[in-house]
Design a protein around this motif. Structure first.
Motif, PDB file in Angstrom:
ATOM      1  N   ALA A 126       0.822  -1.215   0.000  1.00 37.20           N
ATOM      2  CA  ALA A 126       0.000   0.000   0.000  1.00 37.20           C
ATOM      3  C   ALA A 126       0.850   1.256   0.000  1.00 37.20           C
ATOM      4  N   VAL A 127       2.110   1.140   0.420  1.00 38.23           N
ATOM      5  CA  VAL A 127       2.953   2.327   0.600  1.00 38.23           C
ATOM      6  C   VAL A 127       4.127   2.347  -0.362  1.00 38.23           C
ATOM      7  N   ASP A 128       4.723   1.173  -0.586  1.00 39.13           N
ATOM      8  CA  ASP A 128       6.036   1.116  -1.242  1.00 39.13           C
ATOM      9  C   ASP A 128       5.924   0.434  -2.599  1.00 39.13           C
ATOM     10  N   ASP A 129       6.451   1.085  -3.627  1.00 39.52           N
ATOM     11  CA  ASP A 129       6.473   0.500  -4.959  1.00 39.52           C
ATOM     12  C   ASP A 129       7.911   0.401  -5.466  1.00 39.52           C
ATOM     13  N   GLN A 184       5.404   5.436   7.254  1.00 39.47           N
ATOM     14  CA  GLN A 184       4.621   6.273   6.342  1.00 39.47           C
ATOM     15  C   GLN A 184       3.142   6.242   6.702  1.00 39.47           C
ATOM     16  N   LEU A 185       2.667   5.077   7.082  1.00 43.43           N
ATOM     17  CA  LEU A 185       1.265   5.010   7.507  1.00 43.43           C
ATOM     18  C   LEU A 185       1.030   5.852   8.749  1.00 43.43           C
ATOM     19  N   GLN A 226      -8.603   4.804  -1.467  1.00 46.90           N
ATOM     20  CA  GLN A 226      -8.989   5.019  -2.855  1.00 46.90           C
ATOM     21  C   GLN A 226      -7.829   5.514  -3.708  1.00 46.90           C
ATOM     22  N   HIS A 227      -6.945   6.299  -3.113  1.00 46.33           N
ATOM     23  CA  HIS A 227      -5.893   6.954  -3.904  1.00 46.33           C
ATOM     24  C   HIS A 227      -4.493   6.456  -3.568  1.00 46.33           C
ATOM     25  N   THR A 284      -1.343   9.931  -1.447  1.00 45.14           N
ATOM     26  CA  THR A 284      -2.074  10.748  -0.481  1.00 45.14           C
ATOM     27  C   THR A 284      -1.117  11.558   0.384  1.00 45.14           C
ATOM     28  N   LEU A 285       0.000  10.925   0.795  1.00 46.99           N
ATOM     29  CA  LEU A 285       1.006  11.671   1.559  1.00 46.99           C
ATOM     30  C   LEU A 285       1.554  12.833   0.745  1.00 46.99           C
TER      31      LEU A 285
END
Length: 466
Positions: free
Chosen positions: A101-104, A186-187, A241-242, A247-248
């Motif tokens: 959800a955070v890291d790509d 990050q969350l 959703q985004h 979002t951050l």
């Protein structure tokens, strides 16, 4: 049935083919047996022992029951291993969802691929476990010892494989620490970042309200704030959703822009006051330059009367150019005033900058005429002062060039020798009936600049260790 003295019993009728299968049957049979007084004590004790368990399994002896018990223990151990693996996989899936959800990053993508590969291993091991469980019914009445032994072996193998995969899963989980820590950080930043963005937007809106209350429209700032409305909508829709990272980034961008809008709104009254002050100051300066420009013609007249044409020819256009610049400046001041009244602050600021540039140019031109006359008067009265000042600059450079040396460096000596020759030619040019004093002054200026350049070069080279 008859009894013998020795205590043996002879059956009067055939023995039943099967033991009773129910508790009621076993009780009835025991009553019949007890009613036969001729049965030996051994038979009377053996029958209750045979039926006391209350189960429905057939009697296969100690080895079969032992194998059944061992198989059941293997089944329980395999079930425990299966449960532990399933629980670990579920927990790790939550961690992987947090990371994705955070890291790509490439590391995160590799972790996802590795987790999917482990998932296939887990599916294979789980399939073998389920197959081993389904292969043998350990509660069957007629379960043979060999079948129980095979079941125990299969279940033990399934358990071992489940434990091996569990160890692989644990090793993989322990290696996720940095990625998971980064994702959780990050969350943890997400909610505060979104809240900061909302507060910044609120503060900017309040600042604009205060400015409007002071009679300032701030239309451009209001338009910039309105442009952030879609961003606020996306922030309210949430990271689900985004995405967390977008979002951050959006929250930080909104915070920066809203803070900038609020700060500019807070400075707007000060900016309005500053523009008003600059309007008054530049208008006064333009009026003063108009007066000074009128004094250029008498200066030019004296230059023409006393000095050669080369001393004043380049100043001929100063009065006309100064008057034109002042007219342009006054026109721009009028436009700047209109922009200020319309509260078009960027336009007013740009126009005032143009006015200042025009007045600076005019001031320099008007001052140049007076400075030219003063310098020419001074050199005409005493050219020796200019000569000595220039010679001192050359000698100072020559002394520095010889410091620590028996012969000067040609790179330093050559320009200084040329400067000496140039000065001598300029001095010679003063001889005659109508000397060109302005040429003399420009030559001495050039000579002094040459000496200063050589001094700077020597000091730079020595400072660098040459």
């Amino acid at each position: 049935m008859t009894a013998t003295p020795a205590g043996r019993a002879t059956a009067a009728a055939p023995a039943p083919a099967r033991r009773p299968r129910t508790p009621a049957g076993r009780a009835g049979r025991a009553a019949d047996v007890l009613a036969l007084a001729v049965l030996p004590l051994l038979a009377a004790l053996a029958l209750p022992a045979a039926f006391a368990g209350g189960g429905t399994r057939r009697w296969f002896g100690g080895r079969a029951e032992s194998q059944r018990a061992e198989a059941q223990a293997a089944k329980d151990a395999a079930a425990s291993a299966f449960y532990e693996l399933d629980t670990a996989q579920r927990d790790l899936r939550i961690s992987m969802e947090t990371i994705t959800a955070v890291d790509d990053s490439p590391a995160a993508r590799r972790a996802v691929a590795d987790f999917e590969a482990l998932g296939q291993r887990i599916d294979q091991a789980s399939g073998r476990y389920i197959q081993a469980v389904d292969a043998t019914d350990l509660d069957r009445d007629d379960l043979e010892a060999s079948a129980a032994s095979r079941a125990r072996a299969d279940l033990t193998a399934a358990k071992d494989e489940l434990l091996n995969v569990k160890r692989e899963l644990d090793r993989f989980s322990s290696g996720l620490g940095p990625l998971l820590g980064k994702a959780e950080t990050q969350l943890a930043r997400l909610a505060p970042a979104v809240e900061r963005a909302r507060q910044a937007l609120l503060a900017a809106s309040n600042a604009l309200d205060a400015v409007r209350g002071a009679g300032l429209r701030a239309d451009d700032l209001a338009a910039r704030l309105a442009a952030l409305a879609p961003e606020l909508t996306k922030l309210n829709q949430g990271a689900g959703q985004h995405g967390v990272q977008p979002t951050l980034e959006r929250a930080e961008r909104v915070s920066r822009e809203a803070a900038a809008i609020g700060a500019e709104a807070g400075r707007l009254p000060e900016k309005a006051a500053e523009i008003d002050h600059r309007l008054v100051s530049l208008r006064t300066r333009a009026q003063a330059l108009t007066t000074r420009s009128g004094q250029v013609d008498p200066v030019l007249s004296e230059l023409r009367r006393r000095f050669t044409i080369a001393c004043w020819q380049d100043l001929q256009q100063v009065p006309e150019q100064a008057a034109q610049n002042v007219r342009q400046a006054e026109a721009k001041l009028t436009e700047a005033q209109a922009a200020r009244d319309a509260q078009r602050w960027p336009d007013a600021t740009a126009l005032l900058s143009t006015v200042r540039a025009l007045l600076n140019t005019t001031d320099e031109a008007v001052s140049a005429a007076g400075d030219r006359l003063n310098r020419l008067n001074a050199v005409q009265k005493d050219p020796q002062g200019e000569i000595e000042r220039t010679r001192f600059a050359i000698r100072d450079a020559q002394r520095l060039a010889m410091t620590g040396r028996t012969t000067p460096d040609p790179r330093h000596a050559r320009p200084l020798d040329d400067a000496v020759a140039r000065l001598e030619r300029a001095i010679t040019g003063l001889e005659g009936r109508h000397p060109d004093y302005w040429h003399f002054l420009t030559e001495t200026d050039t000579v002094r600049r040459t000496a200063a350049r050589v001094v700077a070069q020597i000091r730079e080279e020595r400072g660098a260790g040459h």
